[in-house]
Design a protein around this motif. Structure first.
Motif, PDB file in Angstrom:
ATOM      1  N   SER A   1     -22.726 -77.316 -26.555  1.00  0.00           N
ATOM      2  CA  SER A   1     -21.581 -76.764 -27.269  1.00  0.00           C
ATOM      3  C   SER A   1     -20.519 -77.838 -27.539  1.00  0.00           C
ATOM      4  N   ASP A   2     -20.324 -78.733 -26.583  1.00  0.00           N
ATOM      5  CA  ASP A   2     -19.339 -79.809 -26.749  1.00  0.00           C
ATOM      6  C   ASP A   2     -19.670 -80.736 -27.914  1.00  0.00           C
ATOM      7  N   ARG A   3     -20.947 -80.818 -28.257  1.00  0.00           N
ATOM      8  CA  ARG A   3     -21.390 -81.658 -29.372  1.00  0.00           C
ATOM      9  C   ARG A   3     -22.210 -80.808 -30.349  1.00  0.00           C
ATOM     10  N   ALA A   4     -21.694 -79.641 -30.645  1.00  0.00           N
ATOM     11  CA  ALA A   4     -22.421 -78.655 -31.438  1.00  0.00           C
ATOM     12  C   ALA A   4     -22.885 -79.190 -32.789  1.00  0.00           C
ATOM     13  N   ALA A   5     -22.037 -79.895 -33.484  1.00  0.00           N
ATOM     14  CA  ALA A   5     -22.420 -80.397 -34.813  1.00  0.00           C
ATOM     15  C   ALA A   5     -23.592 -81.373 -34.704  1.00  0.00           C
ATOM     16  N   PHE A   6     -23.547 -82.234 -33.698  1.00  0.00           N
ATOM     17  CA  PHE A   6     -24.642 -83.193 -33.493  1.00  0.00           C
ATOM     18  C   PHE A   6     -25.946 -82.462 -33.197  1.00  0.00           C
ATOM     19  N   TYR A   7     -25.909 -81.524 -32.251  1.00  0.00           N
ATOM     20  CA  TYR A   7     -27.142 -80.821 -31.883  1.00  0.00           C
ATOM     21  C   TYR A   7     -27.641 -79.912 -32.993  1.00  0.00           C
ATOM     22  N   ASN A   8     -26.750 -79.359 -33.782  1.00  0.00           N
ATOM     23  CA  ASN A   8     -27.185 -78.595 -34.943  1.00  0.00           C
ATOM     24  C   ASN A   8     -27.931 -79.508 -35.914  1.00  0.00           C
ATOM     25  N   ALA A   9     -27.405 -80.685 -36.137  1.00  0.00           N
ATOM     26  CA  ALA A   9     -28.064 -81.633 -37.040  1.00  0.00           C
ATOM     27  C   ALA A   9     -29.426 -82.056 -36.484  1.00  0.00           C
ATOM     28  N   VAL A  10     -29.502 -82.283 -35.189  1.00  0.00           N
ATOM     29  CA  VAL A  10     -30.768 -82.691 -34.568  1.00  0.00           C
ATOM     30  C   VAL A  10     -31.785 -81.555 -34.614  1.00  0.00           C
ATOM     31  N   LEU A  11     -31.374 -80.367 -34.215  1.00  0.00           N
ATOM     32  CA  LEU A  11     -32.321 -79.257 -34.078  1.00  0.00           C
ATOM     33  C   LEU A  11     -32.641 -78.558 -35.394  1.00  0.00           C
ATOM     34  N   ASN A  12     -31.666 -78.438 -36.272  1.00  0.00           N
ATOM     35  CA  ASN A  12     -31.869 -77.645 -37.487  1.00  0.00           C
ATOM     36  C   ASN A  12     -32.040 -78.486 -38.746  1.00  0.00           C
ATOM     37  N   LEU A  13     -31.568 -79.718 -38.719  1.00  0.00           N
ATOM     38  CA  LEU A  13     -31.657 -80.557 -39.909  1.00  0.00           C
ATOM     39  C   LEU A  13     -32.577 -81.768 -39.719  1.00  0.00           C
ATOM     40  N   ASN A  14     -33.116 -81.923 -38.517  1.00  0.00           N
ATOM     41  CA  ASN A  14     -34.032 -83.031 -38.182  1.00  0.00           C
ATOM     42  C   ASN A  14     -33.455 -84.401 -38.537  1.00  0.00           C
ATOM     43  N   THR A  15     -32.172 -84.599 -38.244  1.00  0.00           N
ATOM     44  CA  THR A  15     -31.542 -85.870 -38.611  1.00  0.00           C
ATOM     45  C   THR A  15     -31.795 -86.982 -37.605  1.00  0.00           C
ATOM     46  N   ASN A  16     -32.261 -86.657 -36.413  1.00  0.00           N
ATOM     47  CA  ASN A  16     -32.428 -87.677 -35.385  1.00  0.00           C
ATOM     48  C   ASN A  16     -33.613 -87.282 -34.500  1.00  0.00           C
ATOM     49  N   THR A  17     -34.814 -87.331 -35.065  1.00  0.00           N
ATOM     50  CA  THR A  17     -35.997 -86.880 -34.336  1.00  0.00           C
ATOM     51  C   THR A  17     -36.282 -87.745 -33.115  1.00  0.00           C
ATOM     52  N   SER A  18     -35.947 -89.020 -33.166  1.00  0.00           N
ATOM     53  CA  SER A  18     -36.205 -89.879 -32.000  1.00  0.00           C
ATOM     54  C   SER A  18     -35.378 -89.426 -30.801  1.00  0.00           C
ATOM     55  N   TYR A  19     -34.166 -88.920 -31.056  1.00  0.00           N
ATOM     56  CA  TYR A  19     -33.327 -88.431 -29.965  1.00  0.00           C
ATOM     57  C   TYR A  19     -33.996 -87.247 -29.273  1.00  0.00           C
ATOM     58  N   PHE A  20     -34.413 -86.265 -30.042  1.00  0.00           N
ATOM     59  CA  PHE A  20     -34.989 -85.068 -29.448  1.00  0.00           C
ATOM     60  C   PHE A  20     -36.311 -85.378 -28.754  1.00  0.00           C
ATOM     61  N   ASN A  21     -37.134 -86.240 -29.343  1.00  0.00           N
ATOM     62  CA  ASN A  21     -38.394 -86.625 -28.705  1.00  0.00           C
ATOM     63  C   ASN A  21     -38.145 -87.310 -27.364  1.00  0.00           C
ATOM     64  N   THR A  22     -37.168 -88.206 -27.329  1.00  0.00           N
ATOM     65  CA  THR A  22     -36.832 -88.890 -26.080  1.00  0.00           C
ATOM     66  C   THR A  22     -36.267 -87.913 -25.065  1.00  0.00           C
ATOM     67  N   LEU A  23     -35.428 -86.991 -25.515  1.00  0.00           N
ATOM     68  CA  LEU A  23     -34.884 -85.977 -24.623  1.00  0.00           C
ATOM     69  C   LEU A  23     -36.010 -85.164 -23.986  1.00  0.00           C
ATOM     70  N   MET A  24     -36.964 -84.716 -24.783  1.00  0.00           N
ATOM     71  CA  MET A  24     -38.075 -83.927 -24.243  1.00  0.00           C
ATOM     72  C   MET A  24     -38.908 -84.760 -23.269  1.00  0.00           C
ATOM     73  N   THR A  25     -39.121 -86.031 -23.566  1.00  0.00           N
ATOM     74  CA  THR A  25     -39.860 -86.901 -22.653  1.00  0.00           C
ATOM     75  C   THR A  25     -39.137 -87.011 -21.316  1.00  0.00           C
ATOM     76  N   ARG A  26     -37.830 -87.198 -21.361  1.00  0.00           N
ATOM     77  CA  ARG A  26     -37.055 -87.288 -20.113  1.00  0.00           C
ATOM     78  C   ARG A  26     -37.061 -85.968 -19.365  1.00  0.00           C
ATOM     79  N   MET A  27     -36.998 -84.880 -20.085  1.00  0.00           N
ATOM     80  CA  MET A  27     -37.033 -83.571 -19.431  1.00  0.00           C
ATOM     81  C   MET A  27     -38.385 -83.353 -18.757  1.00  0.00           C
ATOM     82  N   ARG A  28     -39.464 -83.723 -19.439  1.00  0.00           N
ATOM     83  CA  ARG A  28     -40.794 -83.568 -18.839  1.00  0.00           C
ATOM     84  C   ARG A  28     -40.956 -84.474 -17.620  1.00  0.00           C
ATOM     85  N   SER A  29     -40.376 -85.660 -17.667  1.00  0.00           N
ATOM     86  CA  SER A  29     -40.424 -86.558 -16.501  1.00  0.00           C
ATOM     87  C   SER A  29     -39.717 -85.935 -15.314  1.00  0.00           C
TER      88      SER A  29
END
Length: 191
Positions: free
Chosen positions: A86-114
């Protein structure tokens, strides 16, 4: 004197990074000139800290990942994650809904799985471990889908209701979730 210089360097880099986050959100193909205008800094100052735009984006992504992944140490703290997003709502909306930074989300999921792999290190039965990991994947997929919809709807419901909807969707009995992948999550509200 060096303390002032260090504080100035930190502030300058933070200004550049915050400007980059805004531009990554609104203009993913921004130029260095646009960034410099937004950060109110010089080209020389930018190149003093960053080799190029990809280097800056990697640094920004790393900092944003650190901001978020602190809430997945031990268990996945659902409320803390919602607040951080929520604190970075615009950024996460762009990442999740507009696919503007796919490397960020992929890395996040990798770290979460680790992190989940670390949590499951004590589980010796391979079948049980796979089952818990599969359940975690289902829950985390639901979490990100719900967050993406919430952000797309301009966060039209408050975070408490969002948490309740998430637990309702999963039919979570947060007190009895010890034998399932839900045990990898903390659904409690933080005061």
């Amino acid at each position: 004197m060096s303390e002032k210089k260090d504080a100035r360097i930190i502030r300058t880099k933070k200004n550049i990074q915050e400007a980059a986050v805004i531009l990554m959100t609104t203009q993913p193909n921004f130029s260095i000139t646009t960034l410099l205008d937004k950060a109110q800094t010089t080209r020389g100052t930018f190149y003093k800290y960053y080799q190029n735009k990809p280097h800056l984006i990697d640094d920004v992504n790393d900092n944003l990942l650190l901001e978020l992944t602190q809430h997945i140490q031990g268990q996945f703290h659902v409320v803390k994650m919602i607040r951080a997003i929520s604190d970075r709502a615009a950024f996460y909306n762009a990442v999740l809904n507009l696919n503007t930074n796919t490397s960020y989300f992929n890395t996040l999921m990798t770290r979460m799985r680790s992190q989940v792999t670390l949590q499951l290190a004590g589980v010796t039965d391979d079948y049980e471990k796979r089952k818990l990991m599969f359940q975690w994947e289902v829950v985390i997929g639901g979490f990100w889908a719900l967050i993406a919809a919430w952000l797309a709807d301009n966060m039209d419901i408050n975070q408490t209701i969002l948490l309740q909807e998430f637990t309702d969707i999963l039919r979570v009995n947060t007190t009895g979730a010890t034998q399932t992948g839900l045990s990898l999550f903390d659904f409690s509200e933080v005061v």
